[in-house]
Design an enzyme around this catalytic site. Structure first.
Site, PDB file in Angstrom:
ATOM      1  N   ASP B  94       2.400  -3.265   3.889  1.00  0.00           N
ATOM      2  CA  ASP B  94       2.284  -4.199   3.452  1.00  0.00           C
ATOM      3  C   ASP B  94       2.075  -5.244   4.346  1.00  0.00           C
ATOM      4  O   ASP B  94       2.752  -5.170   5.261  1.00  0.00           O
ATOM      5  CB  ASP B  94       2.905  -4.881   2.708  1.00  0.00           C
ATOM      6  N   LYS B 156      -3.094  -9.066  -1.937  1.00  0.00           N
ATOM      7  CA  LYS B 156      -1.634  -9.141  -2.216  1.00  0.00           C
ATOM      8  C   LYS B 156      -1.420 -10.877  -1.720  1.00  0.00           C
ATOM      9  O   LYS B 156      -2.367 -11.554  -0.484  1.00  0.00           O
ATOM     10  CB  LYS B 156      -0.451  -9.233  -1.581  1.00  0.00           C
ATOM     11  N   LYS B 185      -1.538  -7.179  -5.346  1.00  0.00           N
ATOM     12  CA  LYS B 185      -0.413  -7.797  -5.796  1.00  0.00           C
ATOM     13  C   LYS B 185       0.221  -8.996  -5.896  1.00  0.00           C
ATOM     14  O   LYS B 185       0.042  -9.854  -4.603  1.00  0.00           O
ATOM     15  CB  LYS B 185       0.326  -6.802  -4.627  1.00  0.00           C
TER      16      LYS B 185
END
Lengths: 596, 273
Positions: B94, B156, B185
């Site tokens: 991430d 995300k 996400k």
């Protein structure tokens, strides 16, 4: 081969005690009762329902006083150290269960008893000394009049320092309606005047020591469930952070922010000096250490040091009742007043709320006395008087309903069914308002703690202003709470547990395969039996109400302009309960619950 | 119930990113991920080997944050961190986008920054954290397009350390922008099962949260009443409600607050709800 009740509630019996005849009788538990009511509150409610008819007044020697524990008591289950007292309340006239933590409950279980059932009245003050299975009636003449700490110390010295004491103070001796039963000096089965019933029986204390082991039906399942539930308590921010660090008084600032911190006898919902009486301030100024009840990983209790003396508490409800409710912002004074109530054996919620009621009676000109919101002068003397039956204090000791009625302003008593409301203004929390109104023991926050979802967001935040769906949540929590009180576990576990955790604990303890649905049905059964008791006493749907004040909007703060919408929720509540429009359980329901 | 408990756990990246995290907490995190069968654990790169060892032979992915939480370091540093994390056992990365470059409209730089990490990740899934609280809607859309162009598999919402957490509004916007083939996400401020369900409903297929256990345990209550899942007041989940001048650039803050002026739900924005 052990009989069935032996397996369900291991090694425990009912101990019937006639104080009039000074006789005891040990009875096995009825296995059907355990299946249907588990123990604790449920067992006590069944006993009181069966033996206390409407003709028996709360003050009568024939009224029963039941001390009960549950099938998990003294096991490794989290918070399994509590006990419950069940009786007909002199304050409300309803059936009443009052709970306390500390260490008394486990000793009672280890002595071999699921419940003590006290009947009759001793001809002179006595205390009971229960040493494992042996019961002794001892004179309490020498300690009659003693305060709670003095009583506890004297009795431990006379019996065994490792024993535990549940006793009354002067308030119970004088049968004040606000009298509590105290244990470990500062833990209270506080509400409903259960101490007055004990005093009326001339029973100063029960001292108990138990050394027996406690077995459960499925030890392996219990250990697995305990490991899981302890982890859940550790994972939850309320049970792992807020309560251990600040104690219950963490709610002061929160309640104030939401405008539901009742101030000046519920005339307002915010208190200008809330910060000064908050849990945060208590931690800074007086905190000494945490207090854990038996088997509790949370440790929300406080030991404080005030004026050089270590005292228990104060808890949130007490801080509120003796503080904002009376407009008092002096945390040190509140702590001292709390200690005086504990020593005298008084319920701090009802005492504080009744003081607030008296202050408003003075403010509105109904009562003439030197008693004013925000002023502490003379208040400690009134508390003393409430316990000892002296002067205006004696009138306060009867509770706010009688006090306000006496002075022709019954609307100024903030009570439901005679029990003073606790520290959440119902106008800002609609579900909680319904829970107050429908509580079987009167104005109580613990029958269904909707503050969890409506304010704390546990398990999730629901809109506190909505009425839709609230009856369903109230019924759910009332049923679960009744079952939890019968296992006898602490209400704070609901922040971390869900229904299945309680069902697993109950199953492990009893060996019964109790599903989530069955557990809630047990709670439903207990709730309905309590309802039947109250109906038999003459209560009706009209008693499922709130003081008229809550139909008028709060003037300011985070809940300003809000009123209670109880009337919108009651019909659906009755319907969900399976009651008719008059609040009577239907025959079909009673048959389903095996109560017909 | 919209999803089963068994389905819900597969959305969750069980997360612990606090700087004070000790190995014991990583152990606890991984044990919980195994017990509940979460999709992944999400951790700082320093813990990657330990977590990979604990989760070996399980279905739980090891997700490591890169360039976290600011995203403002050299591209080479991000790529190096991603490469080393994957080499030591990470299966998902991430990364934080370069928010400043996005604000400068230096889109080539932003794209290359992401591409460098995608390449360094060597096949591991890469999720690009936009930090939506620092962006206005057009920037969020642009960031989604750049992430997709750079070959990232997910976008995300937030780091959890920025000015705003995930909101259904942003998740929906991101889903609409990236389409069905790229993952979204939601992360930041997801603490209850109701938060989780809102995000899933808005289009998220992963949830980054440090409250995974509470969400799953809390979800067990859902079966007892529909009241838990009643719609909330619109302002409760609106990003404009979360806007904060103390945490956001002035122009971003004002952009969010300007939305309130024309909002049809304005009357329901009660300050203490």
């Amino acid at each position: 081969m052990p009989d069935e009740s032996e397996q369900l509630f291991s090694e425990t019996r009912l101990l019937w005690i006639s104080l009039t005849k000074k006789t005891t009788k040990i009875q096995p538990l009825d296995s059907t009762d355990i299946r249907q009511f588990l123990g604790g509150r449920g067992l006590g409610v069944k006993l009181v329902y069966d033996h206390v008819s409407p003709e028996i007044s709360p003050a009568s020697p024939q009224n029963l006083l039941v001390f009960a524990v549950g099938p998990l008591t003294a096991t490794s289950a989290p918070t399994a150290g509590r006990f419950v007292v069940i009786t007909k309340s002199p304050l409300t006239g309803t059936i009443f269960d009052s709970h306390a933590g500390g260490y008394f409950g486990p000793q009672l279980r280890r002595a071999g008893f699921a419940a003590l059932v006290l009947e009759g009245r001793a001809d002179s003050p006595v205390y009971l000394w229960i040493n494992d299975g042996d019961v002794e009636f001892r004179s309490a003449k020498d300690i009659w009049g003693f305060e709670v700490s003095e009583t506890t110390d004297a009795l431990l010295s006379e019996t065994d320092p490792k024993a535990q004491v549940a006793c009354i103070g002067p308030a119970g001796e004088n049968q004040a309606n606000l009298a509590a039963i105290m244990t470990d000096k500062h833990r209270a089965a506080g509400r409903g005047g259960v101490g007055a019933v004990m005093g009326g029986k001339n029973l100063k204390a029960v001292v108990v020591k138990g050394t027996r082991g406690v077995a459960v039906a499925d030890e392996e399942m219990l250990q697995a469930t305990v490991t899981r539930t302890r982890r859940l308590i550790k994972k939850d921010s309320i049970t792992n952070k807020s309560l251990p660090v600040y104690g219950t008084s963490v709610l002061v600032n929160l309640g104030n922010e939401y405008g539901i911190l009742p101030t000046h006898n519920f005339q307002e919902g915010t208190f200008n000096d809330a910060e000064g009486v908050s849990g945060e301030k208590l931690l800074e100024r007086f905190f000494v250490k945490r207090y854990h009840c038996f088997g509790c990983p949370i440790g929300c209790g406080r030991i404080s040091q005030v004026q050089g003396r270590e005292i228990g508490g104060p808890e949130y409800e007490t801080l509120w009742a003796l503080g904002p409710e009376c407009g008092i912002n002096d945390l040190e004074w509140i702590s001292i007043a709390n200690d005086r109530c504990n020593e005298l054996g008084l319920d701090t919620i009802s005492m504080g709320s009744t003081l607030g009621c008296a202050m408003e009676l003075v403010e509105k000109g109904f009562l003439k006395a030197q008693l004013h919101f925000g002023e502490t002068a003379g208040v400690l003397e009134l508390i003393e008087g409430a316990a000892k039956g002296q002067g205006l204090g004696k009138e306060l000791g009867e509770g706010s309903r009688l006090l306000a009625t006496r002075y022709n302003a019954p609307e100024l008593a903030m009570q439901v069914k005679g029990l003073e409301l606790p520290a959440y203004d119902p106008r800002g929390v609609q579900g909680h308002a319904l829970a107050y109104a429908t509580s079987n023991r009167g104005g109580c926050h613990l029958r269904a703690y909707l503050i969890g979802p409506e304010i704390l967001g546990s398990p999730v935040l629901v809109d506190r202003d909505r009425t839709e769906g609230k009856p369903e949540l109230v019924v759910l929590f009332q049923n679960l709470s009744a079952a939890m009180d019968s296992l006898v576990l602490c209400r704070f576990t609901t922040f971390a547990f869900s229904v299945s955790d309680y069902a697993d604990l109950a199953s492990a303890a009893t060996g019964l395969s109790i599903t989530n649905k069955e557990l809630l049905q047990i709670g439903d059964r207990i709730w309905n039996l309590e309802r039947l008791f109250n109906l038999r006493e003459g209560f009706t749907a009209k008693d499922d109400c709130l003081p008229p004040r809550f139909s008028k909007p709060l003037p300011e703060g985070g809940s300003r302009n809000r009123i209670s919408h109880l009337a919108e929720m009651l019909p659906e509540y009755y319907n969900l309960r399976g009651w008719d429009e008059n609040g009577n359980p239907t025959k079909t329901l009673l048959k389903q619950l095996n109560l017909a | 119930m919209p999803v089963t408990v068994e389905e819900l756990v597969k959305f969750i990246d069980h997360t612990r990113l606090k700087p004070e995290t000790k190995r014991a907490k990583i152990l606890e995190l991984c044990e919980e991920a195994l017990t509940y069968e979460f999709a992944a654990v999400c951790i700082n790169s320093v813990h990657v080997e330990y977590a990979a060892e604990l989760l070996r032979d399980s279905d739980v992915e090891v997700c490591v944050v890169v360039g976290f939480p600011l995203g403002a370091m050299l591209t080479e540093a991000k790529a190096f961190e991603a490469r080393e994390a994957v080499r030591k056992g990470a299966t998902e990365v991430d990364m934080v986008i370069n928010v400043g470059a996005l604000g400068d409209e230096n889109y080539d730089f932003v794209r290359q920054d992401i591409e460098a990490v995608v390449n360094a990740a060597d096949g591991a899934i890469v999720k690009v954290i936009l930090e939506t609280g620092l962006l206005i809607d057009d920037q969020k859309r642009q960031a989604c397009i750049l992430s997709k162009e750079a070959g990232a598999q997910f976008v995300k919402t937030s780091t959890g350390f920025g000015p705003m957490g995930a909101t259904p509004y942003d998740v929906r916007l991101m889903r609409e922008t990236v389409g069905p083939k790229i993952g979204v996400k939601a992360a930041g401020g997801i603490r209850t099962f109701k938060d989780a369900l809102r995000m899933i409903d808005a289009g998220a297929n992963r949830l980054g949260t440090s409250s995974g256990v509470a969400i799953v345990e809390g979800y067990r209550w859902a079966g007892y009443s529909d009241a838990w899942l009643q719609p909330d007041k619109p302002c409760w989940t609106c990003p404009s409600r979360q806007a904060s001048l103390a945490k956001q650039p002035k122009e971003v803050y004002l952009w969010y607050k300007a939305r309130c002026v024309t909002c049809p739900h304005r009357d329901q924005n009660i300050f203490n709800d």
